[in-house]
Design a protein around this motif. Structure first.
Motif, PDB file in Angstrom:
ATOM      1  N   LEU A  64       0.061  18.270  -9.695  1.00  0.00           N
ATOM      2  CA  LEU A  64      -0.372  16.995 -10.266  1.00  0.00           C
ATOM      3  C   LEU A  64      -0.995  16.108  -9.193  1.00  0.00           C
ATOM      4  N   PHE A  65      -0.376  16.071  -8.029  1.00  0.00           N
ATOM      5  CA  PHE A  65      -0.891  15.256  -6.935  1.00  0.00           C
ATOM      6  C   PHE A  65      -2.294  15.707  -6.525  1.00  0.00           C
ATOM      7  N   GLU A  66      -2.464  17.003  -6.326  1.00  0.00           N
ATOM      8  CA  GLU A  66      -3.775  17.512  -5.900  1.00  0.00           C
ATOM      9  C   GLU A  66      -4.838  17.284  -6.969  1.00  0.00           C
ATOM     10  N   HIS A  67      -4.430  17.435  -8.232  1.00  0.00           N
ATOM     11  CA  HIS A  67      -5.382  17.251  -9.327  1.00  0.00           C
ATOM     12  C   HIS A  67      -5.859  15.801  -9.415  1.00  0.00           C
ATOM     13  N   VAL A  68      -4.940  14.865  -9.297  1.00  0.00           N
ATOM     14  CA  VAL A  68      -5.279  13.447  -9.444  1.00  0.00           C
ATOM     15  C   VAL A  68      -6.014  12.902  -8.224  1.00  0.00           C
ATOM     16  N   THR A  69      -5.560  13.283  -7.036  1.00  0.00           N
ATOM     17  CA  THR A  69      -6.111  12.681  -5.813  1.00  0.00           C
ATOM     18  C   THR A  69      -7.237  13.482  -5.179  1.00  0.00           C
ATOM     19  N   GLY A  70      -7.296  14.784  -5.490  1.00  0.00           N
ATOM     20  CA  GLY A  70      -8.278  15.633  -4.829  1.00  0.00           C
ATOM     21  C   GLY A  70      -7.895  15.975  -3.405  1.00  0.00           C
ATOM     22  N   LEU A  71      -6.660  15.665  -3.005  1.00  0.00           N
ATOM     23  CA  LEU A  71      -6.194  15.912  -1.645  1.00  0.00           C
ATOM     24  C   LEU A  71      -5.361  17.191  -1.600  1.00  0.00           C
ATOM     25  N   SER A  72      -5.645  18.039  -0.632  1.00  0.00           N
ATOM     26  CA  SER A  72      -4.913  19.282  -0.461  1.00  0.00           C
ATOM     27  C   SER A  72      -3.760  19.090   0.518  1.00  0.00           C
ATOM     28  N   HIS A 120      -1.091   9.372   6.336  1.00  0.00           N
ATOM     29  CA  HIS A 120      -1.027   7.950   6.020  1.00  0.00           C
ATOM     30  C   HIS A 120      -2.214   7.476   5.160  1.00  0.00           C
ATOM     31  N   HIS A 121      -2.982   8.437   4.675  1.00  0.00           N
ATOM     32  CA  HIS A 121      -4.109   8.086   3.801  1.00  0.00           C
ATOM     33  C   HIS A 121      -3.602   7.252   2.625  1.00  0.00           C
ATOM     34  N   VAL A 122      -4.241   6.123   2.365  1.00  0.00           N
ATOM     35  CA  VAL A 122      -3.794   5.208   1.311  1.00  0.00           C
ATOM     36  C   VAL A 122      -4.499   5.525  -0.009  1.00  0.00           C
ATOM     37  N   LEU A 123      -3.701   5.656  -1.069  1.00  0.00           N
ATOM     38  CA  LEU A 123      -4.260   5.921  -2.389  1.00  0.00           C
ATOM     39  C   LEU A 123      -4.730   4.625  -3.033  1.00  0.00           C
ATOM     40  N   THR A 124      -5.732   4.736  -3.892  1.00  0.00           N
ATOM     41  CA  THR A 124      -6.213   3.575  -4.634  1.00  0.00           C
ATOM     42  C   THR A 124      -5.256   3.276  -5.776  1.00  0.00           C
ATOM     43  N   GLN A 125      -5.369   2.084  -6.338  1.00  0.00           N
ATOM     44  CA  GLN A 125      -4.547   1.716  -7.487  1.00  0.00           C
ATOM     45  C   GLN A 125      -4.851   2.617  -8.679  1.00  0.00           C
ATOM     46  N   GLU A 126      -6.107   3.012  -8.829  1.00  0.00           N
ATOM     47  CA  GLU A 126      -6.494   3.897  -9.929  1.00  0.00           C
ATOM     48  C   GLU A 126      -5.812   5.261  -9.773  1.00  0.00           C
ATOM     49  N   GLN A 127      -5.785   5.774  -8.544  1.00  0.00           N
ATOM     50  CA  GLN A 127      -5.128   7.058  -8.300  1.00  0.00           C
ATOM     51  C   GLN A 127      -3.632   6.968  -8.552  1.00  0.00           C
ATOM     52  N   LEU A 128      -3.017   5.900  -8.118  1.00  0.00           N
ATOM     53  CA  LEU A 128      -1.589   5.726  -8.337  1.00  0.00           C
ATOM     54  C   LEU A 128      -1.252   5.629  -9.822  1.00  0.00           C
ATOM     55  N   LEU A 172      -3.529  20.532   3.332  1.00  0.00           N
ATOM     56  CA  LEU A 172      -4.152  20.390   4.646  1.00  0.00           C
ATOM     57  C   LEU A 172      -4.608  18.954   4.881  1.00  0.00           C
ATOM     58  N   ASP A 173      -5.114  18.309   3.827  1.00  0.00           N
ATOM     59  CA  ASP A 173      -5.533  16.912   3.948  1.00  0.00           C
ATOM     60  C   ASP A 173      -4.348  16.019   4.335  1.00  0.00           C
ATOM     61  N   LEU A 174      -3.180  16.319   3.757  1.00  0.00           N
ATOM     62  CA  LEU A 174      -1.986  15.522   4.065  1.00  0.00           C
ATOM     63  C   LEU A 174      -1.542  15.719   5.514  1.00  0.00           C
ATOM     64  N   VAL A 175      -1.691  16.941   5.995  1.00  0.00           N
ATOM     65  CA  VAL A 175      -1.335  17.209   7.389  1.00  0.00           C
ATOM     66  C   VAL A 175      -2.268  16.444   8.322  1.00  0.00           C
ATOM     67  N   ARG A 176      -3.535  16.450   7.975  1.00  0.00           N
ATOM     68  CA  ARG A 176      -4.525  15.782   8.819  1.00  0.00           C
ATOM     69  C   ARG A 176      -4.381  14.263   8.791  1.00  0.00           C
ATOM     70  N   MET A 186       0.849  -1.197   0.000  1.00  0.00           N
ATOM     71  CA  MET A 186       0.000   0.000   0.000  1.00  0.00           C
ATOM     72  C   MET A 186       0.887   1.251   0.000  1.00  0.00           C
ATOM     73  N   THR A 187       0.438   2.258  -0.737  1.00  0.00           N
ATOM     74  CA  THR A 187       1.195   3.502  -0.842  1.00  0.00           C
ATOM     75  C   THR A 187       0.380   4.631  -0.240  1.00  0.00           C
ATOM     76  N   SER A 188       0.967   5.330   0.720  1.00  0.00           N
ATOM     77  CA  SER A 188       0.254   6.446   1.345  1.00  0.00           C
ATOM     78  C   SER A 188       0.330   7.678   0.452  1.00  0.00           C
ATOM     79  N   ALA A 189      -0.547   8.623   0.737  1.00  0.00           N
ATOM     80  CA  ALA A 189      -0.573   9.859  -0.036  1.00  0.00           C
ATOM     81  C   ALA A 189       0.750  10.602   0.074  1.00  0.00           C
ATOM     82  N   SER A 190       1.308  10.685   1.275  1.00  0.00           N
ATOM     83  CA  SER A 190       2.565  11.402   1.459  1.00  0.00           C
ATOM     84  C   SER A 190       3.713  10.715   0.724  1.00  0.00           C
ATOM     85  N   GLN A 191       3.702   9.384   0.697  1.00  0.00           N
ATOM     86  CA  GLN A 191       4.723   8.650  -0.045  1.00  0.00           C
ATOM     87  C   GLN A 191       4.599   8.896  -1.547  1.00  0.00           C
ATOM     88  N   ALA A 192       3.364   8.899  -2.037  1.00  0.00           N
ATOM     89  CA  ALA A 192       3.125   9.104  -3.470  1.00  0.00           C
ATOM     90  C   ALA A 192       3.574  10.492  -3.897  1.00  0.00           C
TER      91      ALA A 192
END
Length: 287
Positions: free
Chosen positions: A30-38, A47-55, A40-44, A1-7
């Protein structure tokens, strides 16, 4: 599994390794566009895990950027003057320096509208519609006619007028500069192609390979569009109207002389954010 911060870190490192200018900023976009995560979301939730589609989508976007495609072409839009403009292969990507033209012309249009009760601007070679739409947002009650030789650009510009809520005051005309324009306008504005043909090959690949050549190539000396505007504007400009133009950093003297010979006088000149000559405003010479 790949977390948002790792990606995000992987994309950033890949762009850095490829020596992409502004790698960190582009990775974030690019990250914000693909994942929809800001951010602030990463700070909160780092360890949020991205889907295979997002990756997969993030990797595809990363590959395109490393291949030389501009980040905003990948996103499909660019913000300009506080508004969002969709891009297409037929449109130039609007740049921040062009905001100088909007800021220079808007107060004049606002004053004109207040005094006369109505005001209409003509945007030549509108592309994405960035200049005309931004002016319409700045000046309530203003109307705009936008021209372009590309039907695809006009379609994109109309869509941008719609998403920015000014479609009821925005009209398009397919025209080679002023050839098919009718009526008179309080102001004519344009960011025409102003790069000399021989210099095109020296542009960065982000520009050379992805902006439409018609929006870049200004002819042998870069002044072809200015000649067309200077020669044809008299029948389209109200007697006390103005012409606002973006220019290349070294073209102030040449463009000013060209319009002087055509019967205009320079009434204002503005520099861009880098301190280079960028915008010229002309009016008819006083009798």
């Amino acid at each position: 599994m790949t977390s948002a911060s790792q990606a995000l870190r992987m994309v950033r490192d890949a762009l850095r390794s490829a020596r992409i200018e502004g790698a960190d900023f582009d990775a974030r976009l690019l990250f914000e566009h693909v994942t929809g995560l800001s951010a602030l979301d990463l700070v909160r939730d780092p360890h949020h895990v991205l889907t295979q589609e997002q990756l997969a989508a993030l990797e595809a976007a990363q590959t395109r950027r490393i291949g030389g495609e501009p980040v905003h072409r990948i996103l499909g839009y660019r913000d300009f003057h506080g508004l969002r403009f969709n891009l297409s292969p037929d449109t130039l990507e609007p740049r921040p320096d062009t905001e100088i033209l909007v800021d220079a012309v808007a107060p004049w249009l606002r004053t004109r509208l207040t005094a006369a009760g109505s005001c209409q601007v003509l945007d030549l070679g509108t592309g994405s519609g960035a200049i005309a739409v931004s002016l319409l947002k700045e000046v309530a009650g203003l109307k705009a006619v936008a021209t372009d030789l590309s039907a695809g650009a006009l379609q994109t510009a109309s869509g941008n007028a719609r998403i920015n809520g000014v479609a009821d005051r925005f009209e398009t005309v397919r025209s080679d500069w002023l050839a098919d324009v009718t009526g008179r306008f309080d102001a004519i504005v344009s960011n025409p192609p102003y790069i000399a043909s021989a210099v095109i090959a020296d542009l960065s690949r982000d520009v050379r390979d992805h902006d439409p050549m018609r929006a870049l190539d200004g002819g042998t000396d870069g002044l072809d569009a200015y000649r067309a505007i200077a020669e044809g504007a008299e029948r389209s400009l109200a007697p006390d109207g103005i012409i606002g133009l973006e220019i290349g950093w070294d073209q102030k003297t040449l463009v000013s002389a060209l319009f002087e010979r055509a019967g205009y006088r320079l009434i204002d000149a503005r520099k861009d954010y880098g301190g280079n000559d960028r915008v010229l405003i002309f009016a008819f010479k006083q009798a």
